[in-house]
Design a protein around this motif. Structure first.
Motif, mmCIF file in Angstrom:
data_model
loop_
_atom_site.group_PDB
_atom_site.id
_atom_site.type_symbol
_atom_site.label_atom_id
_atom_site.label_comp_id
_atom_site.label_asym_id
_atom_site.label_seq_id
_atom_site.Cartn_x
_atom_site.Cartn_y
_atom_site.Cartn_z
ATOM 1 N N ARG A 256 14.682 63.517 6.863
ATOM 2 C CA ARG A 256 15.876 62.703 6.656
ATOM 3 C C ARG A 256 15.682 61.386 7.387
ATOM 4 O O ARG A 256 15.501 61.367 8.595
ATOM 5 N N ASP B 70 16.847 57.351 8.396
ATOM 6 C CA ASP B 70 18.035 56.564 8.687
ATOM 7 C C ASP B 70 17.949 55.245 7.925
ATOM 8 O O ASP B 70 17.082 54.408 8.218
ATOM 9 N N ALA B 71 18.843 55.049 6.962
ATOM 10 C CA ALA B 71 18.825 53.855 6.117
ATOM 11 C C ALA B 71 18.952 52.569 6.934
ATOM 12 O O ALA B 71 18.233 51.595 6.689
ATOM 13 N N THR B 72 19.835 52.568 7.913
ATOM 14 C CA THR B 72 20.051 51.373 8.719
ATOM 15 C C THR B 72 18.794 51.002 9.500
ATOM 16 O O THR B 72 18.423 49.832 9.577
ATOM 17 N N TRP C 291 18.290 49.019 5.423
ATOM 18 C CA TRP C 291 19.229 49.138 4.311
ATOM 19 C C TRP C 291 20.646 49.175 4.885
ATOM 20 O O TRP C 291 21.175 50.229 5.207
ATOM 21 N N THR D 37 25.278 50.375 1.340
ATOM 22 C CA THR D 37 25.202 51.451 0.348
ATOM 23 C C THR D 37 26.285 51.179 -0.668
ATOM 24 O O THR D 37 27.454 50.948 -0.302
ATOM 25 N N ARG E 111 15.284 51.921 -5.032
ATOM 26 C CA ARG E 111 16.543 51.605 -4.341
ATOM 27 C C ARG E 111 17.736 52.359 -4.920
ATOM 28 O O ARG E 111 18.802 52.380 -4.325
ATOM 29 N N ILE F 58 18.994 55.690 -5.038
ATOM 30 C CA ILE F 58 18.618 56.920 -4.343
ATOM 31 C C ILE F 58 19.275 58.159 -4.948
ATOM 32 O O ILE F 58 18.899 59.281 -4.617
ATOM 33 N N VAL G 247 20.919 51.410 -2.392
ATOM 34 C CA VAL G 247 20.842 50.789 -1.070
ATOM 35 C C VAL G 247 20.376 49.345 -1.212
ATOM 36 O O VAL G 247 19.625 48.997 -2.132
ATOM 37 N N ARG H 254 19.742 45.545 1.410
ATOM 38 C CA ARG H 254 19.614 45.025 2.777
ATOM 39 C C ARG H 254 20.943 44.463 3.279
ATOM 40 O O ARG H 254 21.321 44.666 4.416
ATOM 41 N N GLU I 23 29.917 55.616 6.470
ATOM 42 C CA GLU I 23 29.518 56.955 6.051
ATOM 43 C C GLU I 23 30.235 57.980 6.928
ATOM 44 O O GLU I 23 30.116 57.955 8.143
ATOM 45 N N SER J 54 27.202 63.017 5.385
ATOM 46 C CA SER J 54 26.027 62.812 4.560
ATOM 47 C C SER J 54 25.076 63.964 4.748
ATOM 48 O O SER J 54 25.133 64.677 5.749
#
Length: 157
Positions: free
Chosen positions: A57, A59-61, A65, A68, A95, A97, A113, A115, A145, A148
């Motif tokens: 898993r 982390d998008a940040t 990214w 969302t 991008r 997802i 996602v 930037r 979020e 998740s």
């Protein structure tokens, strides 16, 4: 789903969802089995398709990214060919997802996602609008979020 998903199988699935890096010995201890039967059960759950893979898993940040978006897409028509072309094109966009064919006013719901807001706007304009058969796009941006994760409840049988 296999015919018999017993208490031990459910416990194995929950343990693996929590930490897929557990060794067979660690899993066996958690579900009160010896390692060999534990390993056989895991292999059976994999071959039955209950366990589809093991993933990290991310982390998008942390990966840059910061945005969302949930994007509803309406297609021009509901022909099988157009739907297949749209879905194939979406599968090729990293991008995006998640993509779901949904009921209701729109045909698809995408999780995307980006930037930042400008990046999302350009992506929507340049990439999403150019997908096969797109008639209309409606986007909602995630403000925060709340929950998740891919963990599924494991039902009792």
């Amino acid at each position: 789903m296999p015919e018999t998903l017993d208490r031990t199988d459910r416990r194995l699935l929950l343990a693996l969802q929590g930490d897929a890096r557990l060794t067979t010995a660690q899993l066996a201890e958690r579900v009160a089995l010896s390692p060999s039967p534990c390993w056989r059960r895991i292999k059976a759950l994999e071959s039955d398709g209950v366990i589809r893979g093991y993933h990290a898993r991310l982390d998008a940040t942390q990966l840059g990214w910061g945005v969302t978006a949930f994007v509803h897409i309406m297609l021009e028509n509901h022909s099988r060919d157009l739907g297949e072309r749209f879905e194939e094109a979406v599968r090729g966009i990293d991008r995006v997802i998640a993509c779901h064919n949904v009921s209701g006013e729109y045909d698809y719901l995408l999780q995307v996602v980006a930037r930042d807001l400008q990046d999302f706007g350009e992506f929507a304009r340049d990439r999403l609008r150019s997908l096969p058969g797109v008639k209309e796009i409606n986007s909602s941006l995630s403000l925060r979020e709340v929950k998740s994760g891919p963990d599924l409840p494991v039902p009792d049988r």
